[in-house]
Design a protein around this motif. Structure first.
Motif, PDB file in Angstrom:
ATOM      1  N   ARG A  44      11.773  -0.756  -3.413  1.00 35.80           N
ATOM      2  CA  ARG A  44      11.201   0.444  -3.982  1.00 35.80           C
ATOM      3  C   ARG A  44      11.663   1.693  -3.237  1.00 35.80           C
ATOM      4  O   ARG A  44      11.850   1.663  -2.029  1.00 35.80           O
ATOM      5  CB  ARG A  44       9.673   0.359  -3.976  1.00 35.80           C
ATOM      6  N   GLU A  53       4.858   7.711  -0.146  1.00 35.13           N
ATOM      7  CA  GLU A  53       4.836   6.340   0.388  1.00 35.13           C
ATOM      8  C   GLU A  53       3.547   6.026   1.144  1.00 35.13           C
ATOM      9  O   GLU A  53       2.995   4.934   1.023  1.00 35.13           O
ATOM     10  CB  GLU A  53       6.035   6.139   1.315  1.00 35.13           C
ATOM     11  N   ASN A  54       3.059   7.001   1.922  1.00 34.80           N
ATOM     12  CA  ASN A  54       1.905   6.706   2.772  1.00 34.80           C
ATOM     13  C   ASN A  54       0.587   6.661   2.006  1.00 34.80           C
ATOM     14  O   ASN A  54      -0.458   6.417   2.593  1.00 34.80           O
ATOM     15  CB  ASN A  54       1.835   7.705   3.934  1.00 34.80           C
ATOM     16  N   ARG A  55       0.638   6.872   0.700  1.00 35.18           N
ATOM     17  CA  ARG A  55      -0.593   6.813  -0.099  1.00 35.18           C
ATOM     18  C   ARG A  55      -0.740   5.489  -0.834  1.00 35.18           C
ATOM     19  O   ARG A  55      -1.739   5.252  -1.507  1.00 35.18           O
ATOM     20  CB  ARG A  55      -0.606   7.949  -1.109  1.00 35.18           C
ATOM     21  N   ILE A  56       0.256   4.630  -0.733  1.00 37.66           N
ATOM     22  CA  ILE A  56       0.232   3.397  -1.523  1.00 37.66           C
ATOM     23  C   ILE A  56      -0.809   2.421  -0.982  1.00 37.66           C
ATOM     24  O   ILE A  56      -0.813   2.090   0.197  1.00 37.66           O
ATOM     25  CB  ILE A  56       1.621   2.715  -1.520  1.00 37.66           C
ATOM     26  N   VAL A  57      -1.683   1.985  -1.864  1.00 34.48           N
ATOM     27  CA  VAL A  57      -2.617   0.927  -1.513  1.00 34.48           C
ATOM     28  C   VAL A  57      -2.377  -0.267  -2.448  1.00 34.48           C
ATOM     29  O   VAL A  57      -2.153  -1.380  -2.010  1.00 34.48           O
ATOM     30  CB  VAL A  57      -4.076   1.402  -1.612  1.00 34.48           C
ATOM     31  N   LYS A  78       1.240  15.076  -4.785  1.00 34.88           N
ATOM     32  CA  LYS A  78       0.594  16.044  -3.893  1.00 34.88           C
ATOM     33  C   LYS A  78       0.810  17.484  -4.348  1.00 34.88           C
ATOM     34  O   LYS A  78       0.140  18.388  -3.868  1.00 34.88           O
ATOM     35  CB  LYS A  78       1.047  15.841  -2.446  1.00 34.88           C
ATOM     36  N   GLN A  90       6.786  -3.938  -2.492  1.00 34.92           N
ATOM     37  CA  GLN A  90       7.959  -4.050  -1.642  1.00 34.92           C
ATOM     38  C   GLN A  90       8.132  -5.472  -1.118  1.00 34.92           C
ATOM     39  O   GLN A  90       9.239  -5.908  -0.840  1.00 34.92           O
ATOM     40  CB  GLN A  90       7.848  -3.059  -0.470  1.00 34.92           C
ATOM     41  N   THR A  91       7.041  -6.193  -1.021  1.00 35.44           N
ATOM     42  CA  THR A  91       7.119  -7.518  -0.391  1.00 35.44           C
ATOM     43  C   THR A  91       7.235  -8.642  -1.418  1.00 35.44           C
ATOM     44  O   THR A  91       7.107  -9.810  -1.068  1.00 35.44           O
ATOM     45  CB  THR A  91       5.887  -7.754   0.494  1.00 35.44           C
TER      46      THR A  91
ATOM     47  N   GLY B 136       9.924  -4.708   3.496  1.00 31.21           N
ATOM     48  CA  GLY B 136       9.730  -5.820   2.566  1.00 31.21           C
ATOM     49  C   GLY B 136       9.202  -7.066   3.243  1.00 31.21           C
ATOM     50  O   GLY B 136       8.794  -8.009   2.564  1.00 31.21           O
ATOM     51  N   GLN B 137       9.203  -7.101   4.572  1.00 34.01           N
ATOM     52  CA  GLN B 137       8.663  -8.264   5.273  1.00 34.01           C
ATOM     53  C   GLN B 137       7.180  -8.030   5.527  1.00 34.01           C
ATOM     54  O   GLN B 137       6.754  -6.912   5.790  1.00 34.01           O
ATOM     55  CB  GLN B 137       9.420  -8.495   6.583  1.00 34.01           C
ATOM     56  N   ARG B 138       6.439  -9.119   5.422  1.00 30.89           N
ATOM     57  CA  ARG B 138       5.006  -8.975   5.481  1.00 30.89           C
ATOM     58  C   ARG B 138       4.434 -10.130   6.292  1.00 30.89           C
ATOM     59  O   ARG B 138       4.790 -11.280   6.065  1.00 30.89           O
ATOM     60  CB  ARG B 138       4.494  -9.028   4.039  1.00 30.89           C
ATOM     61  N   GLY B 154       7.936   0.186   5.235  1.00 32.98           N
ATOM     62  CA  GLY B 154       8.074  -0.789   4.157  1.00 32.98           C
ATOM     63  C   GLY B 154       7.642  -2.186   4.573  1.00 32.98           C
ATOM     64  O   GLY B 154       7.508  -3.060   3.737  1.00 32.98           O
ATOM     65  N   THR B 193       3.094   4.456   8.501  1.00 32.81           N
ATOM     66  CA  THR B 193       3.046   4.968   7.135  1.00 32.81           C
ATOM     67  C   THR B 193       1.572   5.049   6.734  1.00 32.81           C
ATOM     68  O   THR B 193       1.124   6.009   6.142  1.00 32.81           O
ATOM     69  CB  THR B 193       3.780   4.007   6.178  1.00 32.81           C
ATOM     70  N   GLN B 194       0.850   4.007   7.094  1.00 31.61           N
ATOM     71  CA  GLN B 194      -0.564   3.934   6.743  1.00 31.61           C
ATOM     72  C   GLN B 194      -1.247   2.971   7.708  1.00 31.61           C
ATOM     73  O   GLN B 194      -0.665   1.985   8.106  1.00 31.61           O
ATOM     74  CB  GLN B 194      -0.675   3.397   5.315  1.00 31.61           C
ATOM     75  N   ARG B 196      -4.874   0.744   8.231  1.00 31.38           N
ATOM     76  CA  ARG B 196      -6.148   0.316   7.663  1.00 31.38           C
ATOM     77  C   ARG B 196      -6.862  -0.525   8.716  1.00 31.38           C
ATOM     78  O   ARG B 196      -6.266  -1.418   9.310  1.00 31.38           O
ATOM     79  CB  ARG B 196      -5.937  -0.541   6.416  1.00 31.38           C
ATOM     80  N   ILE B 201      -9.086   3.231   5.113  1.00 32.24           N
ATOM     81  CA  ILE B 201      -7.651   3.472   4.972  1.00 32.24           C
ATOM     82  C   ILE B 201      -7.336   4.893   5.409  1.00 32.24           C
ATOM     83  O   ILE B 201      -8.006   5.826   5.007  1.00 32.24           O
ATOM     84  CB  ILE B 201      -7.206   3.280   3.510  1.00 32.24           C
ATOM     85  N   ARG B 203      -3.941   7.738   6.477  1.00 32.27           N
ATOM     86  CA  ARG B 203      -2.500   7.996   6.530  1.00 32.27           C
ATOM     87  C   ARG B 203      -2.303   9.241   7.375  1.00 32.27           C
ATOM     88  O   ARG B 203      -3.215  10.055   7.514  1.00 32.27           O
ATOM     89  CB  ARG B 203      -1.943   8.200   5.124  1.00 32.27           C
ATOM     90  N   PRO B 204      -1.104   9.373   7.939  1.00 35.12           N
ATOM     91  CA  PRO B 204      -0.865  10.568   8.741  1.00 35.12           C
ATOM     92  C   PRO B 204      -0.862  11.803   7.854  1.00 35.12           C
ATOM     93  O   PRO B 204      -0.591  11.707   6.660  1.00 35.12           O
ATOM     94  CB  PRO B 204       0.505  10.324   9.366  1.00 35.12           C
TER      95      PRO B 204
END
Lengths: 266, 235
Positions: A44, A53-57, A78, A90-91, B136-138, B154, B193-194, B196, B201, B203-204
């Motif tokens: 993505r 990006e930093n808002r994605i939940v 925004k 993404q995963t 993409g790795q989790r 990511g 990025t985020q 939690r 939750i 974010r910066p």
């Protein structure tokens, strides 16, 4: 009832995501309610280009799997209140959703939005099939290179096979100076091969790189040539008749003049 | 107060039944039975927290206790705690556990009471990852996660316990994913990025942020995720 438009190209790196982000933003500035859907699951980018990006939940896969409601996954832009993003996961990978689910999703989004812009992944596999499944119209992005035009042609064929209305062409990253020197395919060459309507021409512009890295689409920059081109394209999408930009008109005029002279000479 | 092996107190949550940790189990069981029977029906229908005071009980002993308290006397056990207990292997003090009101901590002799162990919760184990996590790795782990490397944008790290990154953290982290608000996220360079923690939750801010030049810790304080230098960190 809104319109679902898929932005596709076949070839990678020609500017699908940039085009989706800019057209979506431009349509939102014109007052339309717009949602951008990133179908490039696993790679993505649209969220990054939009700076969201930093808002994605939640993401599109969560929506189709019923983990969350569509509204929970939509990210409000925004800058513009009428612009939303449905991010890709993404995963996971492209097989995480199927065409039928995509059709349903587009059907739902269409009810609430004037324009649903779908950012298609490169390639012609599952991701492409998903992206076009729910689309009413298609925008083909191609750069003035033989490989890009070849892939665009393949895509147009696939869209025809899927019985979609005639797609429209956006020529991206054109360099008028190179065209003038004869080092780059010109607009006419491309249209001759692809034989589809031209929706607009976007010149190569370094402001695109800057704006992409900042997460702010170029259409928000009044001094960006590419941004202006995208604003024009957005207006054409809404049905307005906007002449091609100065840059290209000059070029076209120059060629026409040459042709005229040529005719006279002969 | 003389310690006769069984202490019953009232707390905000209900009864607190403290069983002495040193006496033999049959003795404790008998004393408990005597005590509850003496006030027959008084406690019926009450909710109770059972404190084993560091005793390592066998599953069948636990059943006996539950049978006596719940089945015979109608007291509902809402939680079993084991203050100052060693874990199964006796390797370390129990880290995670139930909260016991402060006044009760010193209520029973001079035992050095540490953080309590809630036996209903399993002891958290720790996963160590010796590489960089890329887009993409989790990682999703029921326990703590330690990463000896970076976490790039990511990438996602989800842990029911704490997350420790011995490198730069630029991705999405979810610590205390099962609701533990005491979970923390720490990294040598925390540029997420985020973040939690439990169900919060953050974010910066959108404004340009400078890179931190020291290790930092993110944790929940007053219902908000705050980030502070790990040098000042206190749990």
């Amino acid at each position: 009832m809104g319109e679902v438009i898929v932005v596709t190209s076949g070839k990678g790196g020609v500017g699908k995501t940039t085009t989706t982000a800019n057209l979506g933003t431009a349509l939102a500035t014109l007052g339309y309610k717009v949602v951008l859907v990133d179908t490039d699951i696993g790679l993505r980018n649209l969220d990054v280009v939009m700076g969201l990006e930093n808002r994605i939940v939640y993401d599109i896969v969560d929506v189709v799997e019923g983990v969350c409601k569509i509204k929970q996954a939509l990210i409000k832009d925004k800058r513009y209140g009428s612009l939303y993003l449905l991010p890709a996961a993404q995963t996971k990978d492209k097989t995480a959703i199927n065409s039928e689910q995509m059709k349903q999703l587009c059907g739902e989004l269409k009810k609430d939005f004037d324009y649903v812009l779908i950012d298609c992944p490169a390639g012609i596999e599952q991701g492409f099939k998903n992206a076009i499944a729910g689309a009413d119209k298609a925008i083909i992005v191609a750069t003035p290179e033989v490989s890009s035009v070849r892939d665009a042609d393949r895509i147009i064929g696939l869209l025809e096979a899927a019985e979609m209305d005639s797609p429209k062409l956006v020529i991206n990253r054109l360099r008028p100076d190179m065209v003038k020197r004869g080092d780059m395919m010109d607009i006419d060459d491309m249209i001759e091969i692809l034989a589809i309507d031209l929706l607009g021409v976007v010149p190569e512009d370094e402001t695109i790189v800057i704006s992409t890295n900042r997460g702010e689409p170029a259409v928000t920059d009044k001094n960006s040539k590419a941004g202006e081109a995208y604003r024009n394209i957005a207006r054409r999408i809404t049905g307005e008749n906007v002449p091609l930009m100065n840059l290209t008109i000059e070029n076209g005029f120059f060629q026409k003049l040459k042709k005229l002279i040529g005719l006279r000479d002969s | 107060m003389r310690n006769d092996g069984v202490t019953i107190k009232g707390t905000k949550e209900g009864l607190l039944i403290i069983l002495d940790g040193e006496l033999d189990f049959p003795v404790i069981l008998r004393k408990l039975e005597e005590k509850i029977t003496r006030v027959e029906n008084f406690f019926a229908g009450a909710q109770a927290i059972l404190d084993l005071s560091g005793r390592l009980v066998q599953p069948e002993q636990l059943e006996q206790l539950e049978h006596l308290i719940s089945s015979q006397h109608g007291i509902e056990i809402i939680r079993i705690i084991n203050q100052g207990c060693l874990d199964e292997k006796g390797e370390r003090e129990a880290m995670e556990g139930a909260i016991v009101e402060d006044g009760l901590r010193n209520g029973n002799g001079n035992r050095n009471r540490r953080v309590t162990l809630n036996e209903n919760e399993e002891q958290l184990s720790t996963l160590i990852i010796k590489r960089t996590l890329r887009s993409g790795q989790r990682v999703n782990y029921d326990g703590n996660v330690v990463i000896l490397g970076d976490v790039n944008p990511g990438a996602e790290v989800i842990a029911s316990g704490d997350i420790v990154v011995m490198g730069a953290f630029r991705g999405v982290a979810h610590a205390g994913a099962k609701g533990n608000e005491k979970a923390i996220i720490t990294a040598f360079s925390l540029q997420p990025t985020q973040l939690r923690i439990a169900n919060i939750i953050t974010r910066p801010p959108d404004e340009e942020n400078s890179e931190p030049n020291q290790p930092e810790v993110a944790k929940i304080k007053d219902g908000m995720v705050i980030i502070e230098s790990s040098l000042n960190f206190s749990n």
